[in-house]
Design a protein around this motif. Structure first.
Motif, PDB file in Angstrom:
ATOM      1  N   ALA A  16     -38.857 -46.851  38.000  1.00  0.00           N
ATOM      2  CA  ALA A  16     -40.293 -46.555  37.975  1.00  0.00           C
ATOM      3  C   ALA A  16     -40.707 -46.038  36.611  1.00  0.00           C
ATOM      4  O   ALA A  16     -39.884 -45.511  35.853  1.00  0.00           O
ATOM      5  CB  ALA A  16     -40.655 -45.533  39.049  1.00  0.00           C
ATOM      6  N   LEU A  17     -41.982 -46.176  36.301  1.00  0.00           N
ATOM      7  CA  LEU A  17     -42.593 -45.601  35.107  1.00  0.00           C
ATOM      8  C   LEU A  17     -43.666 -44.609  35.546  1.00  0.00           C
ATOM      9  O   LEU A  17     -44.597 -44.978  36.273  1.00  0.00           O
ATOM     10  CB  LEU A  17     -43.228 -46.691  34.237  1.00  0.00           C
ATOM     11  N   TYR A  18     -43.501 -43.366  35.107  1.00  0.00           N
ATOM     12  CA  TYR A  18     -44.472 -42.322  35.462  1.00  0.00           C
ATOM     13  C   TYR A  18     -45.071 -41.733  34.197  1.00  0.00           C
ATOM     14  O   TYR A  18     -44.346 -41.330  33.284  1.00  0.00           O
ATOM     15  CB  TYR A  18     -43.808 -41.219  36.289  1.00  0.00           C
ATOM     16  N   ASP A  19     -46.396 -41.673  34.146  1.00  0.00           N
ATOM     17  CA  ASP A  19     -47.113 -41.099  33.018  1.00  0.00           C
ATOM     18  C   ASP A  19     -47.647 -39.732  33.423  1.00  0.00           C
ATOM     19  O   ASP A  19     -48.298 -39.594  34.463  1.00  0.00           O
ATOM     20  CB  ASP A  19     -48.268 -42.020  32.608  1.00  0.00           C
ATOM     21  N   GLU A  64     -42.943 -54.859  32.501  1.00  0.00           N
ATOM     22  CA  GLU A  64     -43.907 -55.951  32.482  1.00  0.00           C
ATOM     23  C   GLU A  64     -45.112 -55.640  33.369  1.00  0.00           C
ATOM     24  O   GLU A  64     -46.265 -55.868  32.975  1.00  0.00           O
ATOM     25  CB  GLU A  64     -43.236 -57.251  32.948  1.00  0.00           C
ATOM     26  N   GLU A  65     -44.844 -55.101  34.574  1.00  0.00           N
ATOM     27  CA  GLU A  65     -45.940 -54.783  35.494  1.00  0.00           C
ATOM     28  C   GLU A  65     -46.855 -53.700  34.926  1.00  0.00           C
ATOM     29  O   GLU A  65     -48.063 -53.713  35.144  1.00  0.00           O
ATOM     30  CB  GLU A  65     -45.365 -54.325  36.837  1.00  0.00           C
ATOM     31  N   ALA A  66     -46.263 -52.756  34.196  1.00  0.00           N
ATOM     32  CA  ALA A  66     -47.053 -51.666  33.622  1.00  0.00           C
ATOM     33  C   ALA A  66     -47.701 -52.050  32.303  1.00  0.00           C
ATOM     34  O   ALA A  66     -48.535 -51.301  31.780  1.00  0.00           O
ATOM     35  CB  ALA A  66     -46.167 -50.435  33.424  1.00  0.00           C
ATOM     36  N   GLY A  67     -47.331 -53.207  31.762  1.00  0.00           N
ATOM     37  CA  GLY A  67     -47.869 -53.621  30.477  1.00  0.00           C
ATOM     38  C   GLY A  67     -47.392 -52.757  29.331  1.00  0.00           C
ATOM     39  O   GLY A  67     -48.116 -52.524  28.365  1.00  0.00           O
ATOM     40  N   ARG A  68     -46.161 -52.262  29.442  1.00  0.00           N
ATOM     41  CA  ARG A  68     -45.580 -51.385  28.426  1.00  0.00           C
ATOM     42  C   ARG A  68     -44.309 -52.011  27.853  1.00  0.00           C
ATOM     43  O   ARG A  68     -43.752 -52.959  28.419  1.00  0.00           O
ATOM     44  CB  ARG A  68     -45.249 -50.009  29.021  1.00  0.00           C
TER      45      ARG A  68
END
Length: 341
Positions: A16-19, A64-68
């Motif tokens: 996961a990516l968490y901001d 890719e899904e997060a555009g990062r």
């Protein structure tokens, strides 16, 4: 701060990516249930090998899904324990290698702290302090939570965890792995009152649990009902219902005691078993009577996942915590050893 979270404690690969400002940006999960079903439980070596296979493709998918891109990531959080050592080492090795290559910090996260904080990902998160019921295949614990890292163990299972008892009882009934959802499915068609199972350790004071005897009671009931080597499907449903009711009521009684003991009105339930709808309904009814509130994560964040690790890791990284380059994991790791924030 943008944190990449990696979860590999058992049989699910989570990324996961968490901001820290925008919240959860993307997450992906691969479950190994089909891989282990043929064996009736998790095979550690197979779990470790499959984590190796899935990790990098899932990281690419989440980015890719997060555009990062990798250059956007500020830190990596990974599950360092408790769990299967081989599986944990896959996530830890990957995290430390990427942290070294990308010149960013990495931090090992406590798996159960991740579960405990998973409800913080919801729109209406709980406020400290609260009582937490951590209930999964490996843990059944009641914890007073005064803040991140400020945990006091109130009670725990002396033998089988609730989730483990669900799986073992399901196996006795000839159901497929994992057993918890199968027991819940059959319980929907059960006849209430046909069988009455004991509520273990509720007739004495204290907040500890014991589900081993309940599992044995279910086995004895099943064997007594079998005729001619085969059992009626309705018997399975009725036993499943009686077993689930016993577990739910036992957990509810102990949670009520814990809330009264701590004089708190907020309860968090976390871990795989917290997705059980009968348990949620029972606890919601009890909290309503007490004038309190129960909190839990959405179903996909009840089981192991990368989002909870990314969130928990982000809170500690923001506080300045990080690991050195050494790769270390712990099969057992009491939460009371964690540093408070």
């Amino acid at each position: 701060m943008l944190v990449l979270g990696l979860e590999t404690s058992c049989d699910e690969t989570g990324v996961a990516l968490y901001d820290s400002e925008r919240g959860l940006l993307a997450d992906a999960l691969f479950s190994q249930i089909d891989l282990h079903r043929a064996y009736g439980g998790v095979v550690p070596e197979l779990a470790s090998r499959d984590h190796v296979k899935r990790m990098l493709p899932l990281i690419r998918q989440v980015l890719e899904e997060a555009g990062r891109t990798a250059q956007d990531i500020d830190a990596i959080a990974y599950t360092a324990g408790p769990g299967l050592v081989g599986a944990l080492l896959v996530g830890a090795s990957c995290a430390q290698a990427l942290a070294f290559a990308w010149e960013i910090p990495a931090l090992g996260v406590h798996h159960m702290e991740g579960h405990l904080l998973a409800p913080m990902l919801e729109e209406q998160p709980p406020q400290f302090p609260f009582v937490a019921l951590l209930v999964s295949g490996g843990h059944t614990q009641l914890v007073r939570v005064d803040g991140i890292g400020r945990y006091a163990l109130l009670g725990e299972s002396l033998d089988d965890a609730a989730g483990e008892a669900f799986d073992k009882t399901a196996k006795m009934l000839g159901l497929v792995y994992p057993g918890g959802p199968e027991i819940a499915r059959l319980a929907e068609r059960g006849v209430p009152g046909r069988f009455v199972f004991p509520r273990p350790m509720t007739d004495r004071p204290g907040l500890d649990f014991s589900f081993s005897g309940l599992k044995t009671f279910a086995l004895n009931t099943w064997q007594q009902q079998r005729t001619g080597g085969e059992a009626d499907e309705q018997v399975r449903c009725d036993i499943a219902l009686a077993f689930q009711q016993a577990v739910v009521e036992t957990l509810t009684i102990k949670c009520k005691r814990a809330l009264k003991h701590t004089h708190l009105k907020s309860l968090v339930i976390a871990g795989g078993v917290s997705a059980n709808q009968a348990l949620r309904s029972g606890l919601e009814k009890m909290l309503k009577e007490l004038g309190g509130q129960v909190f839990y994560a959405r179903p996909r964040f009840c089981t192991d996942n990368g989002a909870m690790i990314a969130y928990a890791g982000c809170q500690r990284l923001l506080a300045g915590q990080q690991d050195g380059p050494a790769i270390g994991v712990q099969a057992r790791w009491p939460m009371e050893q964690l540093l408070p924030l």
